[in-house]
Motif scaffolding. Structure first.
Motif, PDB file in Angstrom:
ATOM      1  N   GLY A  41       1.241  -1.497  -0.309  1.00  0.00           N
ATOM      2  CA  GLY A  41      -0.082  -0.224   0.330  1.00  0.00           C
ATOM      3  C   GLY A  41       0.572   1.190   0.057  1.00  0.00           C
ATOM      4  O   GLY A  41       1.505   1.243  -0.923  1.00  0.00           O
ATOM      5  N   THR A  42       0.506   1.581   1.161  1.00  0.00           N
ATOM      6  CA  THR A  42       1.450   3.496   1.218  1.00  0.00           C
ATOM      7  C   THR A  42       2.486   3.092   2.310  1.00  0.00           C
ATOM      8  O   THR A  42       3.181   3.889   2.061  1.00  0.00           O
ATOM      9  CB  THR A  42       0.642   4.675   1.171  1.00  0.00           C
ATOM     10  N   PRO A  85      -0.376   4.167  -4.574  1.00  0.00           N
ATOM     11  CA  PRO A  85       0.051   3.716  -3.410  1.00  0.00           C
ATOM     12  C   PRO A  85       1.167   3.672  -4.098  1.00  0.00           C
ATOM     13  O   PRO A  85       2.207   3.998  -3.028  1.00  0.00           O
ATOM     14  CB  PRO A  85      -0.815   2.267  -2.885  1.00  0.00           C
TER      15      PRO A  85
END
Length: 177
Positions: A41-42, A85
């Motif tokens: 993700g991030t 992301p």
């Protein structure tokens, strides 16, 4: 999205398990422990891992810079399938390392790859964007097949997980399992 307190609990718990149950000195900060976030993700889990390593090694800026350059970047990896992301994770972790005084050389990169965790590699292509994605996937394939990953950490994607990941590579691994 995983709330920060949950991320902190998982990373600290993993560190504790490595030290107490596996007798690995310095836990997640040990230079021989390779970490993979398979759905990064991030980059929140990797951010917390880096912060924990930084806390465990109160080094001077030049020593921390050397540690990041020669040890940390070669043992922390993340895979992300979505471009936004993926880009945010790169920005977030580069900013964190800069705040800590580390300088990433032009020949180095963060070990975050734009790839499907459950696929082995992308096909070669003549299209510019496709070449980038193919290169990323092939570099990720090296992590998947050649790196002795000890810790897999993170929060897997839940939505459509079963429908998205029907690749031959992962299905063969599941059959073998």
């Amino acid at each position: 999205y995983t709330p920060d307190p949950v991320v902190d609990f998982i990373v600290r718990g993993t560190d504790w398990l490595l030290q107490k149950h596996f007798k690995i000195e310095h836990g997640i900060a040990n230079p021989n422990v390779m970490v993979l976030d398979l759905a990064t993700g991030t980059g929140t889990f990797l951010q917390r891992v880096i912060e924990l390593v930084y806390q465990k090694y109160p080094l001077s800026k030049s020593t921390w810079n050397y540690h990041v350059s020669k040890q940390l970047l070669r043992r922390i990896f993340g895979f992300e399938i979505l471009m936004a992301p993926y880009a945010i994770a790169h920005l977030k972790l580069a900013h964190l390392l800069k705040q800590q005084g580390a300088l990433i050389e032009n020949t180095q990169r963060l070990g975050i790859y734009l790839t499907n965790t459950l696929e082995i590699a992308a096909k070669k292509s003549d299209l510019l964007l496709a070449q980038f994605v193919s290169k990323e996937a092939n570099e990720a394939a090296e992590v998947k097949t050649d790196k002795p990953i000890m810790v897999v950490i993170g929060n897997p994607p839940y939505a459509n997980f079963g429908m998205m990941n029907k690749g031959e590579w992962i299905l063969n691994l599941l059959d073998e399992y």
